[in-house]
Design a protein around this motif. Structure first.
Motif, mmCIF file in Angstrom:
data_model
loop_
_atom_site.group_PDB
_atom_site.id
_atom_site.type_symbol
_atom_site.label_atom_id
_atom_site.label_comp_id
_atom_site.label_asym_id
_atom_site.label_seq_id
_atom_site.Cartn_x
_atom_site.Cartn_y
_atom_site.Cartn_z
ATOM 1 N N UNK A 180 0.831 -1.204 0.000
ATOM 2 C CA UNK A 180 0.000 0.000 0.000
ATOM 3 C C UNK A 180 0.869 1.259 0.000
ATOM 4 N N UNK A 181 1.891 1.273 0.849
ATOM 5 C CA UNK A 181 2.773 2.440 0.906
ATOM 6 C C UNK A 181 3.561 2.619 -0.382
ATOM 7 N N UNK A 182 3.923 1.525 -1.029
ATOM 8 C CA UNK A 182 4.649 1.652 -2.296
ATOM 9 C C UNK A 182 3.751 2.270 -3.374
ATOM 10 N N UNK A 183 2.439 2.011 -3.317
ATOM 11 C CA UNK A 183 1.511 2.640 -4.258
ATOM 12 C C UNK A 183 1.437 4.142 -4.019
ATOM 13 N N UNK A 184 1.535 4.553 -2.774
ATOM 14 C CA UNK A 184 1.465 5.976 -2.442
ATOM 15 C C UNK A 184 2.756 6.717 -2.735
ATOM 16 N N UNK A 185 3.904 6.110 -2.418
ATOM 17 C CA UNK A 185 5.138 6.872 -2.343
ATOM 18 C C UNK A 185 6.209 6.517 -3.366
ATOM 19 N N UNK A 212 7.347 5.317 -7.469
ATOM 20 C CA UNK A 212 6.906 5.357 -8.861
ATOM 21 C C UNK A 212 6.492 3.979 -9.366
ATOM 22 N N UNK A 213 7.239 2.955 -8.965
ATOM 23 C CA UNK A 213 6.870 1.593 -9.366
ATOM 24 C C UNK A 213 6.513 0.797 -8.109
ATOM 25 N N UNK A 214 5.218 0.509 -7.915
ATOM 26 C CA UNK A 214 4.770 -0.196 -6.716
ATOM 27 C C UNK A 214 5.414 -1.574 -6.576
#
Length: 167
Positions: free
Chosen positions: A137-142, A144-146
């Motif tokens: 979830x945090x990678x989707x927010x912060x 560029x590539x989740x």
């Protein structure tokens, strides 16, 4: 004459958390898992993860809806179990029916309600997946590539296994 200490404040605060919830905290902190995972579980159960509903309630942001999938409110349960972006983590998890029934039946949207359904090993398995969903979830927010959900889960499972082997 008694003095104020952090310890006395802790015990004063804990007086309201006796009984079943106190047992849950003890179970979380005594899991055979990395302290990071126990800390994550504790924060998730206290609803202090930085989900949008929490940030909105503290007047940090203006909108509590999920920025990833557009759901009405992004609370802890939504961020860790319901968001469309993390469903791949939960596919095939043998306890999802129990979890969905627990969320739907009691009207509460607290993670501690769900954790009380499991034994220690099941709690750990559940929390590893929940921790992985938090990272995804945090990678989707912060980023560029989740992050890829299954890679994160496998990495966390390996981390917990290594901890158990060497701790």
């Amino acid at each position: 004459m008694e003095f104020f200490t952090v310890k006395s404040a802790y015990w004063l605060g804990m007086r309201g958390r006796i009984g079943q919830q106190g047992d849950l905290w003890r179970q979380i902190w005594t899991l055979n898992a990395p302290p990071k995972l126990c800390h994550f579980a504790w924060r998730a159960c206290n609803n202090t993860l930085a989900v949008r509903a929490y940030l909105w309630r503290r007047h940090i942001i203006d909108d509590a809806s999920c920025a990833v999938c557009g759901a009405a409110i992004e609370d802890v349960v939504h961020a860790l179990l319901e968001c469309n972006t993390i469903q791949e983590v939960w596919n095939g998890f043998k306890y999802m029916d129990i979890i969905n029934n627990a969320i739907g039946n009691d009207g509460q949207r607290n993670l501690d309600t769900i954790l009380q359904l499991f034994d220690a090993q099941e709690k750990c398995d559940f929390l590893v997946r929940a921790w992985a969903t938090w990272i995804v979830r945090n990678s989707h927010y912060f980023e560029e590539s989740p992050a890829l959900p299954l890679q994160v889960v496998v990495g966390f499972l390996r981390l917990v296994d290594d901890y158990r082997t060497y701790a």
